[in-house]
Design a protein around this motif. Structure first.
Motif, PDB file in Angstrom:
ATOM      1  N   SER A  99       0.839  -1.190   0.000  1.00  0.00           N
ATOM      2  CA  SER A  99       0.000   0.000   0.000  1.00  0.00           C
ATOM      3  C   SER A  99       0.875   1.242   0.000  1.00  0.00           C
ATOM      4  CB  SER A  99      -0.896  -0.016   1.239  1.00  0.00           C
ATOM      5  OG  SER A  99      -1.745   1.089   1.235  1.00  0.00           O
ATOM      6  N   ASP A 100       0.233   2.371  -0.204  1.00  0.00           N
ATOM      7  CA  ASP A 100       0.947   3.630  -0.092  1.00  0.00           C
ATOM      8  C   ASP A 100       1.279   3.867   1.380  1.00  0.00           C
ATOM      9  OD1 ASP A 100      -1.135   5.859   1.042  1.00  0.00           O
ATOM     10  OD2 ASP A 100      -2.160   4.315  -0.152  1.00  0.00           O
ATOM     11  N   PRO A 101       2.290   4.675   1.669  1.00  0.00           N
ATOM     12  CA  PRO A 101       2.740   4.864   3.057  1.00  0.00           C
ATOM     13  C   PRO A 101       1.650   5.302   4.035  1.00  0.00           C
ATOM     14  CG  PRO A 101       4.372   5.751   1.555  1.00  0.00           C
ATOM     15  CD  PRO A 101       3.174   5.376   0.721  1.00  0.00           C
ATOM     16  N   GLN A 102       0.787   6.230   3.650  1.00  0.00           N
ATOM     17  CA  GLN A 102      -0.238   6.718   4.575  1.00  0.00           C
ATOM     18  C   GLN A 102      -1.261   5.640   4.900  1.00  0.00           C
ATOM     19  OE1 GLN A 102      -0.100   9.533   6.312  1.00  0.00           O
ATOM     20  NE2 GLN A 102      -1.936   8.913   7.409  1.00  0.00           N
ATOM     21  N   THR A 103      -1.708   4.910   3.897  1.00  0.00           N
ATOM     22  CA  THR A 103      -2.673   3.825   4.121  1.00  0.00           C
ATOM     23  C   THR A 103      -2.057   2.731   4.983  1.00  0.00           C
ATOM     24  OG1 THR A 103      -3.749   4.312   2.018  1.00  0.00           O
ATOM     25  CG2 THR A 103      -4.167   2.140   2.973  1.00  0.00           C
ATOM     26  N   LEU A 104      -0.788   2.416   4.716  1.00  0.00           N
ATOM     27  CA  LEU A 104      -0.093   1.403   5.503  1.00  0.00           C
ATOM     28  C   LEU A 104       0.046   1.843   6.954  1.00  0.00           C
ATOM     29  CD1 LEU A 104       1.458  -1.254   5.762  1.00  0.00           C
ATOM     30  CD2 LEU A 104       3.498  -0.041   4.954  1.00  0.00           C
ATOM     31  N   LEU A 105       0.398   3.098   7.185  1.00  0.00           N
ATOM     32  CA  LEU A 105       0.491   3.626   8.554  1.00  0.00           C
ATOM     33  C   LEU A 105      -0.852   3.506   9.259  1.00  0.00           C
ATOM     34  CD1 LEU A 105       1.786   5.156  10.926  1.00  0.00           C
ATOM     35  CD2 LEU A 105       1.254   7.288   9.707  1.00  0.00           C
ATOM     36  N   GLU A 106      -1.914   3.936   8.609  1.00  0.00           N
ATOM     37  CA  GLU A 106      -3.243   3.872   9.212  1.00  0.00           C
ATOM     38  C   GLU A 106      -3.651   2.436   9.508  1.00  0.00           C
ATOM     39  OE1 GLU A 106      -5.739   6.023   6.487  1.00  0.00           O
ATOM     40  OE2 GLU A 106      -4.745   7.931   6.919  1.00  0.00           O
ATOM     41  N   ALA A 107      -3.372   1.508   8.590  1.00  0.00           N
ATOM     42  CA  ALA A 107      -3.722   0.103   8.800  1.00  0.00           C
ATOM     43  C   ALA A 107      -2.915  -0.498   9.950  1.00  0.00           C
ATOM     44  CB  ALA A 107      -3.492  -0.694   7.513  1.00  0.00           C
ATOM     45  N   THR A 108      -1.649  -0.111  10.048  1.00  0.00           N
ATOM     46  CA  THR A 108      -0.793  -0.627  11.121  1.00  0.00           C
ATOM     47  C   THR A 108      -1.264  -0.124  12.476  1.00  0.00           C
ATOM     48  OG1 THR A 108       1.101  -0.720   9.607  1.00  0.00           O
ATOM     49  CG2 THR A 108       1.586  -0.740  11.966  1.00  0.00           C
ATOM     50  N   VAL A 109      -1.505   1.167  12.573  1.00  0.00           N
ATOM     51  CA  VAL A 109      -1.972   1.743  13.836  1.00  0.00           C
ATOM     52  C   VAL A 109      -3.327   1.160  14.217  1.00  0.00           C
ATOM     53  CG1 VAL A 109      -2.692   3.887  14.975  1.00  0.00           C
ATOM     54  CG2 VAL A 109      -0.584   3.831  13.613  1.00  0.00           C
ATOM     55  N   THR A 110      -4.225   1.011  13.253  1.00  0.00           N
ATOM     56  CA  THR A 110      -5.535   0.412  13.523  1.00  0.00           C
ATOM     57  C   THR A 110      -5.389  -1.015  14.024  1.00  0.00           C
ATOM     58  OG1 THR A 110      -6.634   1.816  11.886  1.00  0.00           O
ATOM     59  CG2 THR A 110      -7.747  -0.248  12.479  1.00  0.00           C
ATOM     60  N   ALA A 111      -4.531  -1.801  13.387  1.00  0.00           N
ATOM     61  CA  ALA A 111      -4.333  -3.196  13.795  1.00  0.00           C
ATOM     62  C   ALA A 111      -3.778  -3.275  15.216  1.00  0.00           C
ATOM     63  CB  ALA A 111      -3.404  -3.900  12.810  1.00  0.00           C
ATOM     64  N   ILE A 112      -2.847  -2.393  15.548  1.00  0.00           N
ATOM     65  CA  ILE A 112      -2.289  -2.382  16.904  1.00  0.00           C
ATOM     66  C   ILE A 112      -3.348  -1.949  17.913  1.00  0.00           C
ATOM     67  CG2 ILE A 112      -0.605  -1.244  18.423  1.00  0.00           C
ATOM     68  CD1 ILE A 112       1.311  -1.226  15.975  1.00  0.00           C
ATOM     69  N   HIS A 113      -4.146  -0.947  17.571  1.00  0.00           N
ATOM     70  CA  HIS A 113      -5.223  -0.504  18.472  1.00  0.00           C
ATOM     71  C   HIS A 113      -6.255  -1.609  18.687  1.00  0.00           C
ATOM     72  CE1 HIS A 113      -4.531   3.829  19.301  1.00  0.00           C
ATOM     73  NE2 HIS A 113      -3.704   3.679  18.275  1.00  0.00           N
ATOM     74  N   GLU A 114      -6.550  -2.371  17.660  1.00  0.00           N
ATOM     75  CA  GLU A 114      -7.486  -3.488  17.813  1.00  0.00           C
ATOM     76  C   GLU A 114      -6.933  -4.545  18.768  1.00  0.00           C
ATOM     77  OE1 GLU A 114      -8.364  -4.764  13.824  1.00  0.00           O
ATOM     78  OE2 GLU A 114      -9.653  -3.032  13.440  1.00  0.00           O
ATOM     79  N   LEU A 115      -5.636  -4.801  18.695  1.00  0.00           N
ATOM     80  CA  LEU A 115      -5.015  -5.717  19.652  1.00  0.00           C
ATOM     81  C   LEU A 115      -5.143  -5.182  21.071  1.00  0.00           C
ATOM     82  CD1 LEU A 115      -1.645  -6.814  17.991  1.00  0.00           C
ATOM     83  CD2 LEU A 115      -3.582  -8.278  18.556  1.00  0.00           C
ATOM     84  N   CYS A 116      -4.969  -3.878  21.219  1.00  0.00           N
ATOM     85  CA  CYS A 116      -5.027  -3.246  22.543  1.00  0.00           C
ATOM     86  C   CYS A 116      -6.403  -3.354  23.193  1.00  0.00           C
ATOM     87  CB  CYS A 116      -4.626  -1.774  22.457  1.00  0.00           C
ATOM     88  SG  CYS A 116      -2.903  -1.485  22.072  1.00  0.00           S
ATOM     89  N   GLU A 117      -7.442  -3.560  22.397  1.00  0.00           N
ATOM     90  CA  GLU A 117      -8.786  -3.687  22.951  1.00  0.00           C
ATOM     91  C   GLU A 117      -8.948  -4.969  23.756  1.00  0.00           C
ATOM     92  OE1 GLU A 117     -11.617  -3.359  19.785  1.00  0.00           O
ATOM     93  OE2 GLU A 117     -10.957  -1.335  19.248  1.00  0.00           O
ATOM     94  N   HIS A 118      -8.126  -5.973  23.455  1.00  0.00           N
ATOM     95  CA  HIS A 118      -8.294  -7.294  24.068  1.00  0.00           C
ATOM     96  C   HIS A 118      -7.174  -7.682  25.027  1.00  0.00           C
ATOM     97  CE1 HIS A 118     -11.527  -7.753  21.217  1.00  0.00           C
ATOM     98  NE2 HIS A 118     -10.684  -7.438  20.256  1.00  0.00           N
ATOM     99  N   ARG A 119      -6.027  -7.050  24.890  1.00  0.00           N
ATOM    100  CA  ARG A 119      -4.903  -7.370  25.767  1.00  0.00           C
ATOM    101  C   ARG A 119      -3.835  -6.285  25.650  1.00  0.00           C
ATOM    102  NH1 ARG A 119      -1.885 -12.301  22.752  1.00  0.00           N
ATOM    103  NH2 ARG A 119      -2.065 -11.546  20.644  1.00  0.00           N
TER     104      ARG A 119
END
Length: 143
Positions: A99-119
């Protein structure tokens, strides 16, 4: 204490000397349900004193306590924001994302935040001093 890690990992833990304070602090940090927000730990010392080994012990403790431990070493990726996000995203999702850098950054941060919801999620950056130019960017965008 080590019911979810294998015998090799337990053996690795047994060779740690002189880091009981750090190990205890990290273990208490993982147990403390009120420790929210941004927390940065800085392990420092001359080469060969066991910083990387201590990070491996932290990984074992995190695994045993059900936390997600994402670890990157300076040699794991080219020192660009795009490659940092690619490496983190691959650890979280199990596959790279083109992906382009901005989309990749947003997807990475979102994925990490989703992990943070559970542990709890630990981001461990080994040899961070070699991340020339990424210090400010990573702390401003990921941490």
């Amino acid at each position: 204490m080590f019911n979810r890690i294998n015998a090799f990992e337990v053996r690795e833990y047994q060779y740690i000397v002189g880091r009981l304070r750090e190990i205890s602090l990290f273990s208490h940090y993982l147990d403390d349900g009120t420790a929210h927000g941004k927390n940065i730990w800085n392990l420092y010392g001359t080469g060969g004193v066991g910083k990387s080994t201590l990070l491996q012990v932290f990984r074992l403790i995190a695994k045993q306590k059900g936390a997600c431990f994402l670890s990157l070493d300076s040699g794991d990726f080219n020192h660009t924001a795009h490659d940092l996000c690619t490496a983190l995203y691959k650890q979280v999702q199990g596959a790279a994302m083109e992906s382009d850098p901005q989309t990749l950054l947003e997807a990475t941060v979102t994925a990490i935040h989703e992990l943070c919801e559970h542990r709890k999620v630990i981001l461990a950056f080994d040899t961070f001093e070699e991340w020339t130019g990424l210090e400010t960017w990573s702390c401003g965008n990921i941490c």
